[in-house]
Write a protein that holds these residues in place. Sequence first.
Motif, short mmCIF file in Angstrom:
data_model
loop_
_atom_site.label_atom_id
_atom_site.label_comp_id
_atom_site.label_asym_id
_atom_site.label_seq_id
_atom_site.Cartn_x
_atom_site.Cartn_y
_atom_site.Cartn_z
N ASN A 123 46.16 48.29 42.36
CA ASN A 123 45.16 47.89 41.38
C ASN A 123 45.08 48.88 40.23
O ASN A 123 44.87 48.50 39.08
CB ASN A 123 43.79 47.75 42.05
CG ASN A 123 43.60 46.40 42.74
OD1 ASN A 123 43.18 45.44 42.14
ND2 ASN A 123 43.95 46.34 44.02
N PHE A 124 45.24 50.16 40.54
CA PHE A 124 45.26 51.18 39.49
C PHE A 124 46.44 50.94 38.54
O PHE A 124 46.31 51.07 37.32
CB PHE A 124 45.38 52.58 40.10
CG PHE A 124 44.09 53.12 40.66
CD1 PHE A 124 42.89 52.49 40.45
CD2 PHE A 124 44.10 54.30 41.40
CE1 PHE A 124 41.70 52.99 40.97
CE2 PHE A 124 42.92 54.81 41.92
CZ PHE A 124 41.72 54.17 41.70
N ILE A 125 47.58 50.61 39.12
CA ILE A 125 48.78 50.40 38.31
C ILE A 125 48.57 49.27 37.31
O ILE A 125 49.03 49.33 36.16
CB ILE A 125 50.00 50.12 39.21
CG1 ILE A 125 50.35 51.37 40.01
CG2 ILE A 125 51.20 49.68 38.39
CD1 ILE A 125 51.33 51.12 41.14
N GLU A 126 47.88 48.22 37.73
CA GLU A 126 47.60 47.11 36.82
C GLU A 126 46.88 47.59 35.57
O GLU A 126 47.11 47.09 34.47
CB GLU A 126 46.75 46.05 37.53
CG GLU A 126 47.49 45.25 38.58
CD GLU A 126 46.61 44.16 39.18
OE1 GLU A 126 45.56 43.85 38.57
OE2 GLU A 126 46.96 43.63 40.25
N ARG A 127 45.98 48.57 35.72
CA ARG A 127 45.27 49.10 34.57
C ARG A 127 46.18 49.97 33.71
O ARG A 127 46.13 49.94 32.49
CB ARG A 127 44.05 49.94 35.00
CG ARG A 127 43.06 49.28 35.93
CD ARG A 127 42.72 47.83 35.63
NE ARG A 127 42.52 47.53 34.23
CZ ARG A 127 42.87 46.39 33.66
NH1 ARG A 127 43.46 45.44 34.37
NH2 ARG A 127 42.63 46.18 32.38
N VAL A 128 47.04 50.75 34.36
CA VAL A 128 47.93 51.65 33.62
C VAL A 128 48.91 50.88 32.74
O VAL A 128 49.19 51.26 31.61
CB VAL A 128 48.71 52.57 34.60
CG1 VAL A 128 49.78 53.36 33.86
CG2 VAL A 128 47.75 53.53 35.29
N LYS A 154 38.38 45.72 36.25
CA LYS A 154 38.62 44.89 35.06
C LYS A 154 37.33 44.61 34.31
O LYS A 154 37.29 43.73 33.45
CB LYS A 154 39.26 43.56 35.49
CG LYS A 154 40.55 43.72 36.29
CD LYS A 154 41.03 42.38 36.81
CE LYS A 154 42.25 42.53 37.72
NZ LYS A 154 42.68 41.23 38.28
N ASP A 155 36.27 45.33 34.63
CA ASP A 155 34.96 45.10 34.02
C ASP A 155 35.04 45.28 32.51
O ASP A 155 35.84 46.05 31.99
CB ASP A 155 33.94 46.08 34.61
CG ASP A 155 32.51 45.65 34.36
OD1 ASP A 155 31.91 45.04 35.26
OD2 ASP A 155 31.99 45.93 33.26
N SER A 156 34.19 44.56 31.79
CA SER A 156 34.15 44.66 30.33
C SER A 156 33.62 46.00 29.86
O SER A 156 33.87 46.42 28.72
CB SER A 156 33.29 43.53 29.74
OG SER A 156 31.97 43.60 30.27
N SER A 157 32.89 46.70 30.73
CA SER A 157 32.31 48.00 30.38
C SER A 157 33.24 49.13 30.81
O SER A 157 33.65 49.21 31.96
CB SER A 157 30.95 48.17 31.05
OG SER A 157 30.52 49.51 30.98
N VAL A 158 33.56 50.03 29.87
CA VAL A 158 34.42 51.17 30.19
C VAL A 158 33.77 52.06 31.24
O VAL A 158 34.43 52.55 32.16
CB VAL A 158 34.73 51.99 28.91
CG1 VAL A 158 35.48 53.27 29.26
CG2 VAL A 158 35.55 51.16 27.93
N SER A 159 32.46 52.28 31.12
CA SER A 159 31.77 53.15 32.08
C SER A 159 31.81 52.58 33.49
O SER A 159 31.93 53.33 34.46
CB SER A 159 30.32 53.39 31.63
OG SER A 159 29.58 52.18 31.63
N VAL A 160 31.72 51.26 33.61
CA VAL A 160 31.80 50.62 34.93
C VAL A 160 33.21 50.75 35.49
O VAL A 160 33.40 51.03 36.68
CB VAL A 160 31.37 49.14 34.86
CG1 VAL A 160 31.62 48.44 36.18
CG2 VAL A 160 29.90 49.03 34.49
N ARG A 161 34.22 50.56 34.65
CA ARG A 161 35.60 50.71 35.10
C ARG A 161 35.85 52.15 35.58
O ARG A 161 36.48 52.37 36.62
CB ARG A 161 36.59 50.34 33.98
CG ARG A 161 36.51 48.89 33.56
CD ARG A 161 37.77 48.39 32.92
NE ARG A 161 38.17 49.08 31.70
CZ ARG A 161 37.68 48.81 30.49
NH1 ARG A 161 36.74 47.89 30.33
NH2 ARG A 161 38.12 49.46 29.43
#
Length: 375
Positions: free
Chosen positions: A121-126, A88-95
Motif C-alpha cells: 500500500n505504501f508503494i502505491e503512494r510512492v 488515499k485520503d483527500s487530507s494530507v495530514s490524515v494520509r
Amino acid sequence: LELLKRLLNILGTGTPAFRSRAIKALGIVVDANPELMGNETVKQAVELRILDESSSVREATLELVGKYVITEPELANAYFPVMAERLKDSSVSVRKRSIKILRDLIVNHPDIGLKTSICSNFIERVVDVQEEDTIKELILQTFHTVLFTDPNDVALQSTGRVGVDLQLKSSLPEDSAAKSKTPMKLNQEVSPQIENSTPAAKDKARKNKLKRFENHSLAIVDLVAAVDNHDWLSKMLKEILGEVDGSATSSRIRSPRKRSREALNRTQSVKDMCDRIVNCLANFLIKLEEGDAPLVRRTTSGQALNYDKQILAVIQTLAIFCEAKPVLLLPHLDTLSPYLRGDNHLNKADETSVVHLITTILAKTYRLVENPNNA
C-alpha cells in the motif's frame, strides 16, 4: 457500559470539534479496558468516524486506533482495511497519520503478517505521480528503516532498549536518527545474558539471529513478488547508497565533500546491510536448487508461491540490488551464471524472464570485472 453506550451514540453528532472531543473521551474509556477496541459495536462506531466528513475527526480517530493497534497488534487485522484506505485520503495530514501508524506497527512488530500488505500500500503512494512529495519522502524514510535495519536490532529483548530506539528513530528526521548507534554497531553488541550463557544457548541464539535475518531477507523478496513496479526500490537504493547518476548527489543527498560523518556512517551501514541481504538471497537460490527447506512465501493475495515463482522472485530481487550497486553481486557470479543455460526446469515464461534478468546482472557486473576501478 452505560457511559460507553452514550459516547457511541454521540460520536456522529454535533460539530467537528465536538465529535473530536467525543473521540478523545472514548479514548479515556478504552484506556481503562483496551479490549473494548475489539468489541464489534465499538469497532463499527470507530470506523464510521474514520470516514467522517471532517478531516480533523478522521485524524483524531486514526490516532485513537493507532495507539491500540501498536500496543495490541492482534487488533491490526481488524482495523487494517480502514487504515489502509486512509492512505488515499483527500487530507494530507490524515494520509500522514495513517502512514505513521502503519510504519510504527511494522517497525515495532517486524514479524507481523500484514507487513507485505502494508508495504504494498505504501508503494502505491510512492509511484502515484500526483502524490505529495512530503508523503513520498515519509514513506521512503519508512522503507529505509524497515528494509535496511538489521531485524536483530529490534529483537534484542534483554533490555527492550533497541526496540525503543528504533521506534524513536522512525519518528525522527533522518539526520537526528543517524546520531544514534548504527544498526551494525548494535548488532555487534552482546547482551550479558547471552555472553554468560552456555555454549548450547549461544549456538541457539546464533541460529535464531540467522533465521531472523533470513526471514527479513525473504520479506523483501515477498514484497518484490507482490508488486509489479520495482523502480521505486531501485531508485531508493541508489539514493541511500549514494549511487544516483554515478555520484553521491541527488535532491536529498549532499555531495561527498559536504556530507556529514553521520550520513557517511549511515550509508556504510546500509551498504553492509545490502551486502548481507544479497549474500542471503544467493544462498536461498542454492537451497531452492537443492530442495533444502522449501521457501514457501505468500503474496498479498494469500496465494503460495510455487518453485518457479520463488526462483524468479529471488532473482528479480537480486537484479534490483544489482541495478543500484552492481558490485554487490560480484561474489555471486558463479551461483548466477548457470541460470543462463535456460534449463532451470521453470515454465517457459519464467524461464525467459530469469535468463533476461541474469543476462542483465552479468552485463553490469562483468564491466566491473574488466575495470575494477568502476566499482
